[in-house]
Design a protein around this motif. Structure first.
Motif, PDB file in Angstrom:
ATOM      1  N   ASP A 138      -7.299  -2.912  -3.638  1.00 29.50           N
ATOM      2  CA  ASP A 138      -6.393  -1.783  -3.718  1.00 29.50           C
ATOM      3  C   ASP A 138      -6.425  -1.050  -2.383  1.00 29.50           C
ATOM      4  OD1 ASP A 138      -4.537  -0.434  -5.173  1.00 29.50           O
ATOM      5  OD2 ASP A 138      -5.969   0.880  -6.188  1.00 29.50           O
ATOM      6  N   LYS A 140      -0.631  -1.984   0.690  1.00 27.01           N
ATOM      7  CA  LYS A 140      -0.371  -3.178  -0.114  1.00 27.01           C
ATOM      8  C   LYS A 140       1.017  -3.163  -0.749  1.00 27.01           C
ATOM      9  CE  LYS A 140      -2.273  -5.688  -4.043  1.00 27.01           C
ATOM     10  NZ  LYS A 140      -3.376  -5.714  -5.003  1.00 27.01           N
ATOM     11  N   GLN A 141       1.471  -1.993  -1.159  1.00 24.25           N
ATOM     12  CA  GLN A 141       2.772  -1.889  -1.822  1.00 24.25           C
ATOM     13  C   GLN A 141       3.934  -2.286  -0.908  1.00 24.25           C
ATOM     14  OE1 GLN A 141       3.663   2.192  -2.878  1.00 24.25           O
ATOM     15  NE2 GLN A 141       2.500   2.939  -1.121  1.00 24.25           N
ATOM     16  N   TYR A 142       3.717  -2.273   0.396  1.00 28.40           N
ATOM     17  CA  TYR A 142       4.781  -2.612   1.355  1.00 28.40           C
ATOM     18  C   TYR A 142       4.745  -4.079   1.791  1.00 28.40           C
ATOM     19  CZ  TYR A 142       4.970   2.430   1.551  1.00 28.40           C
ATOM     20  OH  TYR A 142       5.063   3.750   1.218  1.00 28.40           O
ATOM     21  N   ARG A 201       5.064  -9.860  -1.831  1.00 24.61           N
ATOM     22  CA  ARG A 201       4.245 -10.391  -2.934  1.00 24.61           C
ATOM     23  C   ARG A 201       3.778 -11.809  -2.593  1.00 24.61           C
ATOM     24  NH1 ARG A 201       1.573  -9.249  -7.100  1.00 24.61           N
ATOM     25  NH2 ARG A 201       1.519 -10.628  -8.882  1.00 24.61           N
TER      26      ARG A 201
END
Length: 136
Positions: free
Chosen positions: A39, A43-45, A48
């Motif tokens: 986490d 990471k969200q950017y 995937r």
């Protein structure tokens, strides 16, 4: 979702510390890409399936983590991950890259002798190596 397994072959050069008899012999490096279970803020950017990368050299996994680098025997457990096979030919002189934070990408770039400052994410590394493969 299903894991994307794709192989690509690229040739990259890296530096060697001195003269040895195998200096012109390519070294096979397998670079793996995965979705990190860690986490972290950015990471969200990240694309995937491309939030972490690590490499396999001579049957050993070298996995650069945030606080340490893990090294262990491969045993083929990552064969289902997305990967690229890269043949590295060592050279005596390679320009050093600019300073950058220690990340999984920066460690793999340093090992492979890639001095492109704009390669910052695992997906950018994938794209660069894939482009190198298409040029050969």
């Amino acid at each position: 979702g299903a894991s994307m397994v794709r192989e690509s072959k690229a040739e990259v050069t890296t530096a060697t510390s001195g003269a040895d008899e195998d200096k012109d012999k390519p070294v096979r490096v397998r670079v793996y890409y995965t979705h990190s279970d860690g986490d972290f803020l950015l990471k969200q950017y990240l694309k995937r399936g491309f939030s972490h990368c690590f490499m396999e050299i001579n049957g050993m996994i070298v996995d650069p983590r945030f606080y340490y680098t893990d090294i262990f025997e491969s045993l083929g457990v990552y064969a289902h991950h997305t990967y690229q096979d890269v043949d590295i030919t060592r050279q005596e002189t390679v320009r050093r890259t600019i300073w950058q934070p220690f990340t999984c990408v920066s460690m793999i770039k340093a090992f492979m002798g890639i001095n492109k400052w704009y390669i910052l994410t695992p997906y950018q590394l994938w794209s660069y190596l894939d482009g190198q493969q298409k040029e050969t």
